[in-house]
Structure formats: C-alpha cells, structure tokens
Scaffold this active site. Structure first.
Site, PDB file in Angstrom:
ATOM      1  N   GLU A 123       0.850  -1.184   0.000  1.00 39.92           N
ATOM      2  CA  GLU A 123       0.000   0.000   0.000  1.00 39.92           C
ATOM      3  C   GLU A 123       0.890   1.240   0.000  1.00 39.92           C
ATOM      4  OE1 GLU A 123      -2.778   0.365   3.238  1.00 39.92           O
ATOM      5  OE2 GLU A 123      -3.753   2.085   2.304  1.00 39.92           O
ATOM      6  N   GLY A 263       3.631   2.480  10.735  1.00 35.35           N
ATOM      7  CA  GLY A 263       3.376   1.687  11.929  1.00 35.35           C
ATOM      8  C   GLY A 263       3.154   0.217  11.636  1.00 35.35           C
ATOM      9  N   ALA A 264       2.254  -0.064  10.714  1.00 30.39           N
ATOM     10  CA  ALA A 264       1.901  -1.445  10.431  1.00 30.39           C
ATOM     11  C   ALA A 264       1.041  -1.489   9.174  1.00 30.39           C
ATOM     12  CB  ALA A 264       1.119  -2.045  11.596  1.00 30.39           C
ATOM     13  N   MET A 265       0.781  -2.703   8.701  1.00 30.19           N
ATOM     14  CA  MET A 265       0.028  -2.849   7.454  1.00 30.19           C
ATOM     15  C   MET A 265      -0.901  -4.045   7.531  1.00 30.19           C
ATOM     16  SD  MET A 265      -0.636  -1.746   4.482  1.00 30.19           S
ATOM     17  CE  MET A 265      -1.914  -2.563   3.533  1.00 30.19           C
ATOM     18  N   GLU A 266      -2.127  -3.797   7.118  1.00 33.69           N
ATOM     19  CA  GLU A 266      -3.210  -4.770   7.329  1.00 33.69           C
ATOM     20  C   GLU A 266      -3.339  -5.825   6.237  1.00 33.69           C
ATOM     21  OE1 GLU A 266      -3.626  -1.438   6.519  1.00 33.69           O
ATOM     22  OE2 GLU A 266      -5.342  -1.164   5.186  1.00 33.69           O
ATOM     23  N   HIS A 299      -6.134  -1.753  15.424  1.00 29.26           N
ATOM     24  CA  HIS A 299      -6.399  -1.024  14.181  1.00 29.26           C
ATOM     25  C   HIS A 299      -6.229  -1.938  12.969  1.00 29.26           C
ATOM     26  CE1 HIS A 299      -6.375   2.652  11.610  1.00 29.26           C
ATOM     27  NE2 HIS A 299      -5.610   1.890  10.844  1.00 29.26           N
ATOM     28  N   GLU A 300      -5.102  -2.631  12.907  1.00 28.88           N
ATOM     29  CA  GLU A 300      -4.854  -3.485  11.741  1.00 28.88           C
ATOM     30  C   GLU A 300      -5.838  -4.640  11.695  1.00 28.88           C
ATOM     31  OE1 GLU A 300      -3.009  -1.954   9.763  1.00 28.88           O
ATOM     32  OE2 GLU A 300      -2.060  -0.640  11.243  1.00 28.88           O
ATOM     33  N   HIS A 303      -9.146  -3.551  10.346  1.00 28.23           N
ATOM     34  CA  HIS A 303      -9.143  -3.354   8.892  1.00 28.23           C
ATOM     35  C   HIS A 303      -9.628  -4.593   8.140  1.00 28.23           C
ATOM     36  CE1 HIS A 303      -7.666   0.542   7.781  1.00 28.23           C
ATOM     37  NE2 HIS A 303      -6.468   0.426   8.312  1.00 28.23           N
TER      38      HIS A 303
HETATM   39  N1  B3K Z   1      -2.870   1.112   5.700  1.00 27.53           N
HETATM   40  C1  B3K Z   1      -1.559   1.269   6.254  1.00 27.53           C
HETATM   41  C2  B3K Z   1      -0.878   2.506   5.816  1.00 27.53           C
HETATM   42  C3  B3K Z   1      -0.196   2.399   4.512  1.00 27.53           C
HETATM   43  C4  B3K Z   1       0.636   3.620   4.239  1.00 27.53           C
HETATM   44  C5  B3K Z   1       1.192   3.631   2.863  1.00 27.53           C
HETATM   45  N2  B3K Z   1       2.048   4.750   2.621  1.00 27.53           N
HETATM   46  C6  B3K Z   1      -1.578   1.215   7.745  1.00 27.53           C
HETATM   47  C7  B3K Z   1      -2.854   1.561   8.394  1.00 27.53           C
HETATM   48  O1  B3K Z   1      -3.415   2.612   8.264  1.00 27.53           O
HETATM   49  O2  B3K Z   1      -3.377   0.726   9.073  1.00 27.53           O
HETATM   50 ZN    ZN Z   2      -5.297   2.024   8.845  1.00 26.33          ZN
END
Ligand code: B3K
Ligand code: ZN
Length: 892
Positions: A123, A263-266, A299-300, A303
């Site tokens: 993402e 921070g993190a990615m879902e 949060h993740e 998602h």
């Molecule tokens: N969806 C990702 C963020 C991605 C950022 C890309 N530059 C994390 C989050 O919002 O949970």
């Molecule tokens: Zn998010």
C-alpha cells in the site's frame, strides 16, 4: 520510473478499468539481488466499463517476458509506469516475468530486505514494484502464491491466506504455497521469507471455529510478544461483541520487522508490523508503548472488515477505511480502559483516551488543515498518494465518523454498519456509499449537508456567546460557524456541527437542561445541531446565571471561540462535570498564560493560575491518569498554531519559565505527589498503575525543571533502581530536561544498558533530539543531533532511527529547530536531500516539518524559504518531496 514532475491526479477523473483480474498465480524465486517473479493473471473484460486495452502498471522492474494467452502481445504501449495491451475476447491469461533487486530497494516499498529476510509493503502502490499489474484498489482478485527460497536463510515462508503446500527443493531451497480464499486488491498482498519464530495461540471465534493466531519475530524477541497476542485476542472479541464481526480466516499472522516506513500494514491474514508496535516487555517498553501496541494491533485487525472485506474504490476514498478504522480502534481502546477502571472510574478513563486523541488531532491535524497541504478528508487531487496518509484522512476522518455516531446514536450507527456489510461485502466502494447506507439504515436520516465534511478542508470555528435574562431565568446561547479559506478552496459552506452543551450552576453542579418549547427530561448534557451560519438556542427554567460548558467530549473537530475570563476557566477547571472539558479548561487557561508570557518576557505567572493548578494537583478524588493529562501543558506544536505570527523561540522561553515556576512554587506538592504515586510490587501493564506512573513522572519533570534538589535526587534514585522502562525512562527524561550534572552520565548508563536494543535506542536518540535547553550557556541541541548522526547505532536507512532523531528534532523541538541563525533549517535541507535519494516516503515526511513556514516571523520565513528553494532545486527530487516542498512554496 516515476518522473520528476509528477502529474496531478484528479478524483473526478475516476473511470473503471476495461479489464480486471479474476485470479492471480504468483511464483517468487527469492534471491537477495535477483528475485524472479512469475505472474499469471486471468484478465477479464469489465462489463461495466468502456472497451479499452488491458492496463498494467510496473515500476523499477526488469521485464523478462510478457505473453497474452502464451503469445507475444499484438500491441503493447508503454508510457512511464503504464503498460497498455490490446486484447480480444473476454478472458485472457497474461503472464509476466520480472526480475527485481530487493537488496537495492531502499524505499521499503515493494519487496525489500531487512536483516537478511524478505518483506513486502504494497500500500498504496508498491505492488507495481514487484510485478506488472492493474495496481488499483478496485481490482479485486483471488491470489495463489508460491515462494521459493534458501532454507537456511529463510526457513519461514509466509503469504496471505492458508498454507496449501510446502516441501524441499534441490540446492538447499524449499517452497511454500499459499492460497487466499478472499478476492483482494493487490495492495493487500504480502509475503515474508525470513528466519523467524512464532508465539502461537489457538482461539475460538464467536461461531465456534478454531483459528490459529501467530506473532512472528526474530528469535531473541519471543519474550516480547505476549502483549501483542493478548491485544489481538481482545480485538477479536471486541469486534465480535461490538459489531458482530468475526475473523474470516483459519489463521491470522502478525510479523514484526525492524525496517518499516510506518506503523503497520493490514495485509489480508498477514499483518506486517513495525517492531515498535509489536514488541513489549517491562524492561524495554513504557506504558505508552504498551498502549500503542494494543491500539495498532487492534487497528490493523479491524481493517480486516473495514478496509479488506470492503475496500476503497480509489485512493481518494482512503478515509473510508482509515477514518472508520481509527474510530473503531479509538472506541476499542476507550472500552478497554473503561473495563479496566471498573464502573466507578469508567467515565474518567474514557475521557483520558479522548484527551489523548484530541491532543494528537490538535497537534498534528489542526496545523495541517491551516497549512499549504490542507485537504478535505476526501481529497480532490494529489500528486503522490503516499503523501495523503495524513492526520486529516486518519484523525479528522475518525472525528467525522464519530460525529455520525453521535448524530445517529450507538444503535443507529450499528444498524448502518450492518447494512454497509450486507450491501458492500467484497466490493470496492466510496465514501458516498458509506454515508448513504448510514442514512438508509436510519429511516433516511438526512446526511446531505453532512457530506460537506468530506469535501471541505480547514478547521471550522464555532463562536459562542451567551445572554442571561435574569427576569425570566433564561439563557440564550448563540452559536456561529465559519471555516477559514484553504488553498484552492476559498468559499466555505456551513457544516453540520454537533455541539454537546452543559450549563453549570453557581454551585458548580450541572443544571437540568430545558430548551424553550421542549419538555424537561432531566438531561444535563444536550447535543445541539448547528447547521446554519448562526443559530440561537434558548434554555429556560434556570435559577441563576449558568456557566456554559461547550463542545463537551470534543463533540466536533472545531476550534471553539468563547470569551471566558480567567475566573471562569478556573471555575470550570474545578467543577466542569464533563472531564474532557475540565481538562480543556485547564489547557485553555495554560495556553492563555503561556502565550501572554511569550508576548512579554517580563509577564509573571499569575497567582490565580498557580492556585488553580495546585487545586487540580492535590485533588485526590481525580484519577491519576486524568490528573497527569490536566497538569501537562498544551503541546508546543499546538501552541505555535495559536500564535500569530509564530515565534518558536519566545514560546520556548515562556514554556521553560512556566515549567520552572510551577516546579518551584509547587515543589512541596510535587514531591508529596511523587511519593504518593509510587506503585508497589512487580510491574504489570494496567491502566491504573500506568496513570500513577505517568503522574509520578510528570512530578519529576516539573521538579527537574525547577532544579529542585530533592526532586533531582528522587529522579536519580528512580533511574538507578527502576524495575521497568516507564519509570527508568521517565526519570532519565527528567534528568535530561534539567541542568543536573548527572545528566550525561545517566544518558551513558542508559546507552550501555541497552546498546543492543534498537527500539530502546530509538528512545535514547529521541530524548536527546527533543531536549530543551535549561541552561543558556548550553550548546544548541543541533550539535548533539549532528554528533548522533554518526553514532554507530544510527542509520538513515532505518525509518525508526530517522523518526527518532531527525523527526523529533524537526517536529517536536521547535524551540531549537528554529534557531535564529537558520542552522536548523539548513540542516533540515541537508537531511531531506540525503533521505530523498534513499527513501522518498520518509524524506517527504521529514520535509513536511517546514510546510507552515508562512506563519513564522519575517526573519524565520526568509531563512526557511531559502532552504525550501534549495531542496526544490536539488537534483533527482522524488515526486513525494517535490509535492510537499512545491506546495509549501506555492502557498495559497
Ligand atoms: N494502511 C496502512 C498505511 C499504509 C501507508 C502507505 N504509505 C496502515 C494503516 O493505516 O493501518
Ligand atoms: Zn489504517
């Protein structure tokens, strides 16, 4: 390759693609410098779109072959990252083979290496750096993934979904095959191939299915995963209980990686996290770290439904998933805190969480909304989408969802969510779709005007005034709204603003509210709906002139303008029944005092303020976590925002003086408070203990600021004897924020103890970069920051290090960064240019530190402008940095 002058993409230009993808079969022959990716896509004609070519995007790829149904394509056109292929029929198999160099990928977008392992981040548009693909969120396909790698280096091979095969290969290699049963956009694709171990737990979902949960980390970190695992289980339960949403996979994985842009990615079923938001044990993580782990895991996880099952049609809709998911994680954390606090303390615990969230909003989002990058939560245009993962899209976006929740009520909101999933599960949709179902699920509740929150940028002002009519016992509240102009958006229309109101009687108790013409229902807080430019609300049946308490719980993301004298603020500080507003009254009073001191270096700290402050300090009926919030001065970034023109050096001098004075004049109170707030026994992460530790640490900060001998002695003892990071680091921070001679020795001792611990060293870097100068003779903090750049533990390639050292200096230390000689600004340009070539996303984040330069004094403006121009003129500027700096220089 992206070009230097990225074009502007317009939301209005959205068109569905002529061809989408039904299934993808990916094969990775993983190699650090030459990974070969074979991608077989079943492309299908989109019946809802105009006829046209197959469109794929590819960036920084070596294309080895591309076939359509096994043949070389009849016609293939390329322009920049876009590839267009003419194809006949309705279903064709496109196969692309590409070679990539993960080791050379310093952008941390696409496939990259971290400590010898392979990780991905797709993402927003990283997938095109792995293979050619219609890289848009509205293309949802079913993925099957085969990973092949060296077994010794990469014993663990992970991707999305379920493991459907694995085995040995010649030459010490092995493979694993994964299948994700759910169609997803490619931004949710992930792979991990590394030497990791997992903490595992099996749990039952609400429908009784057994699912396997895993937290994957490097071997030495296995003892730091328990909190992340607990947080995951709590998140699952909460989403089942609150929204009826269940985990839809048999296995859910979290992987921690040390090199990560955010921070993190879902990613579906395979969340990839910055180690900072996974690893926690008492000796290395503070209470705040524990809180962050919990909320980011949540949060993740959330998602999975809000983002993955229902995703965004295009990137302009980002707040559809982000605003909603932030709102969900905020509610989750508030519920967790309230549960831990028990019935008695629940309201205060929720308020503390709300205060935290509003602090972030005011410090990060308000300035953004007032600067050159101001945009609505759903932007109309962008040059680089990665620049739009902003506080506006996330935090203001969450406030907009919160207002919907307030307007529709808990049950109405839940009904809307149910309908959202029943209509749109498996789809890629827009913010309009979301708001439409909310309305439909609530008897056609009119949200047309509400939609302006999605299209208007800028922080609205609500101006309030009251009129007391003693003869009839009525109080008329006039509320007016206006939103200042933002770049490209001059005319603003009135918004729907829910204003939660209470009226406090002279005895300090809330009055029962009765609006003229309505029946009395005993309520003491009412939500008024401000929809016009100006409206009046007449409360009747009052015995005496009340003190208004407006925007309770921060019911809307606005600036409240209300004339209140010091006495009223002190009164509300002592009596407002709404804990959020009680905190806010203290903040407003402190803001007034500190801005007056900044304007006049000789202005004293008013006795009345010290007295009001002391009353809060000593109010044992108040929960310690709340007191810690109420006794912490407003953030510097927020205060700068409230100053016109912004004078960071004068502000810093005022803050130093105010902290010193409060430390000196209340020294005995702080000492007693510190002693009373000791937490006996072994460390446990619990909100009640955390509140006590926070308050004790704050007491040390004030005492240290004042140079109080007893306070400093306590700090030193605590630093040496602490059994946990919260206390140890709190004490160290107090020593560093003082003129104490033991300051340097303490920093060294801390470094020696944690020299091999990257996350703890981040704290050590940040503390030094964010230090204030308590001694006029001390060297500028920039000298220290420069020296730390060459510390062996520092690396410009690791985002956490950059954020800790440079990010803290640029964004959290304005009183040093904006030194009058311009040295900070020149340093900024140097570092942004250095980062630009390595990691444009990180560079752009640092670049944003100077975007609000027009708010500063003329001398600072001149200094900053020169450096902005220097960066803009530098060679090979990425679109990410070019957009930020370009917009900063363009102004309105
Ligand atoms: N969806 C990702 C963020 C991605 C950022 C890309 N530059 C994390 C989050 O919002 O949970
Ligand atoms: Zn998010």
């Amino acid at each position: 390759m992206k070009t230097e002058h990225a074009p502007t993409i317009q939301r209005a230009d959205y068109r569905p693609l002529s061809w989408t993808v039904e299934t993808v079969d990916l094969h990775f022959a993983l190699d650090p410098e030459a990974t070969v990716v074979t991608n077989r896509m079943l492309c299908v004609r989109n019946p809802d779109a105009d006829a046209g070519p197959i469109r794929l995007w590819g960036e920084d790829l070596k294309r080895l072959s591309l076939t359509v149904d096994g043949q070389a394509p009849a016609a293939l056109r390329e322009s920049g990252a876009l590839i267009e292929i003419d194809a006949g029929g309705d279903r064709v198999v496109v196969e692309v083979r590409t070679r990539i160099d993960p080791k050379a990928n310093t952008t941390l977008s696409g496939l990259y290496l971290s400590n010898g392992g392979f990780f991905t981040q797709c993402e927003a548009e990283g997938f095109r750096r792995i293979t050619c693909f219609p890289d848009r969120p509205d293309v949802m396909a079913r993925f099957t993934v085969t990973l092949e790698a060296d077994r010794a280096n990469c014993p663990v091979l992970l991707s999305n979904g379920n493991l459907i095969g694995q085995g040995e290969l010649p030459d010490g290699r092995h493979y694993a095959r994964w299948e994700d049963p759910f169609p997803k956009p490619c931004y949710l694709f992930a792979l991990v191939a590394a030497d990791l171990v997992a903490l595992e737990r099996t749990v039952q979902t609400m429908s009784g299915r057994e699912v396997l949960l895993q937290v994957w980390v490097e071997e030495g970190n296995l003892d730091r995963c328990g909190h992340a695992m607990d947080s995951l289980v709590h998140s699952m339960r909460w989403d089942e209980e609150t929204f009826g949403l269940e985990l839809d996979l048999d296995r859910f994985m979290i992987v921690a990686v040390a090199d990560f842009n955010m921070g993190a990615m879902e990613n579906k079923g395979l969340n990839i996290f910055n180690t900072k938001f996974v690893l926690a044990k008492p000796d290395t993580a503070t209470d705040i770290d524990y809180e962050h782990v919990e909320s980011v895991v949540a949060h993740e996880y959330f998602h999975n439904w809000t983002g993955n099952r229902v995703t965004c049609r295009d990137w302009f809709q980002l707040t559809l998933k982000e605003g909603l998911t932030v709102f969900r994680d905020q509610q989750f954390s508030a519920d967790m805190l309230a549960r831990a606090a028990g019935a008695e303390g629940a309201a205060s615990a929720r308020a503390v969480k709300r205060i935290d969230d509003v602090r972030v909003l005011r410090a990060a989002q308000f300035p953004e909304d007032a600067g050159p990058m101001a945009h609505p939560i759903r932007p109309d245009s962008y040059q680089e989408i990665n620049n739009f993962y902003t506080a506006t899209v996330y935090e203001k976006g969450a406030e907009v969802i919160r207002m919907l929740h307030t307007l529709l009520g808990q049950e109405g909101f839940r009904n809307g969510m149910d309908l959202y999933f029943s209509y749109h599960d498996g789809e890629a949709v827009t913010c309009d779709d979301f708001v439409e179902v909310m309305s439909e699920a609530n008897n056609g509740f009119d949200l047309d005007q509400f939609m302006r929150w999605y299209s208007q940028a800028g922080t609205p002002r609500v101006k309030a005034s009251g009129e007391w009519n003693a003869a009839v016992g009525s109080y008329t509240l006039t509320l007016a709204q206006y939103t200042p102009a933002t770049p490209g958006q001059h005319a603003k229309l009135p918004l729907v603003i829910p204003v939660a109101v209470g009226l406090i009687g002279p005895d300090g108790r809330d009055c029962a509210l009765r609006l003229d013409g309505e029946a009395q229902d005993g309520a003491t807080t009412r939500v008024l709906k401000l929809t016009a430019d100006e409206q009046r609300f007449r409360f009747v049946g009052l015995a005496a002139e009340p003190v208004p308490s407006l925007l309770r719980g921060f019911s809307a993301p606005v600036v409240l303008e209300l004339d209140e004298d010091d006495a009223r603020l002190a009164f509300r500080m002592a009596h407002d029944a709404d804990p959020f507003n009680r905190w806010d009254a203290a903040q407003r009073y402190a803001e007034r005092v500190v801005l007056a001191m900044a304007a006049d270096a000789a202005a004293p700290v008013p006795d009345a303020f010290v007295a009001a402050f002391r009353a809060l300090l000593g109010d044992g009926a108040l929960d310690p976590a709340f007191r810690a919030q109420a006794l912490a001065l407003p953030g510097e970034a927020y205060l700068l925002e409230r100053m016109a023109p912004a004078e960071p050096l004068a502000l810093r001098a005022a803050l130093v003086r105010l902290m010193r004075t409060l430390g000196e004049r209340l020294a005995a109170d702080w000492l007693a408070l510190f002693d009373a707030m000791q937490v006996p026994g072994e460390y446990r992460y619990h909100p009640a203990d955390a509140g006590r530790r926070a308050l004790a640490n704050l007491a040390l900060r004030y005492l240290a600021a004042a140079g109080d001998g007893e306070g400093l002695a306590r700090a030193q003892t605590r630093f040496e004897a602490a059994s946990n990071m919260t206390e140890r680091f709190g004490a160290l921070a107090a020593l560093v924020q003082s003129t104490h001679p033991a300051r340097e020795a303490a920093l060294e001792a801390f470094h020696a103890r944690y020299r091999d611990d990257a996350l703890v060293l981040d704290k050590w870097f940040a503390l030094q970069a964010g230090a204030w100068r308590w001694d006029d003779a001390a060297a500028p903090v920039l000298d220290r920051v420069r020296a730390l750049l060459s510390d062996p533990a520092f690396s410009l390639s690791n985002p956490n290090k950059v954020y800790a050292l440079l990010g803290t200096y640029f964004r959290a230390n304005p009183g040093e960064f904006h030194a009058a000689d311009g040295s900070g600004h020149a340093f900024w340009a140097e570092q942004v240019i250095a980062l630009n070539g390595r990691n444009p996303q990180v560079a752009a984040r640092m670049a944003r530190a100077l975007e609000s330069w027009r708010r500063f004094t003329p001398a600072l403006q001149a200094s900053i402008r020169a450096q902005l121009e220097r960066v803009l003129a530098s060679e090979g500027l990425s679109p990410d940095v070019a957009e930020v700096v370009g917009k900063a220089l363009d102004g309105a």
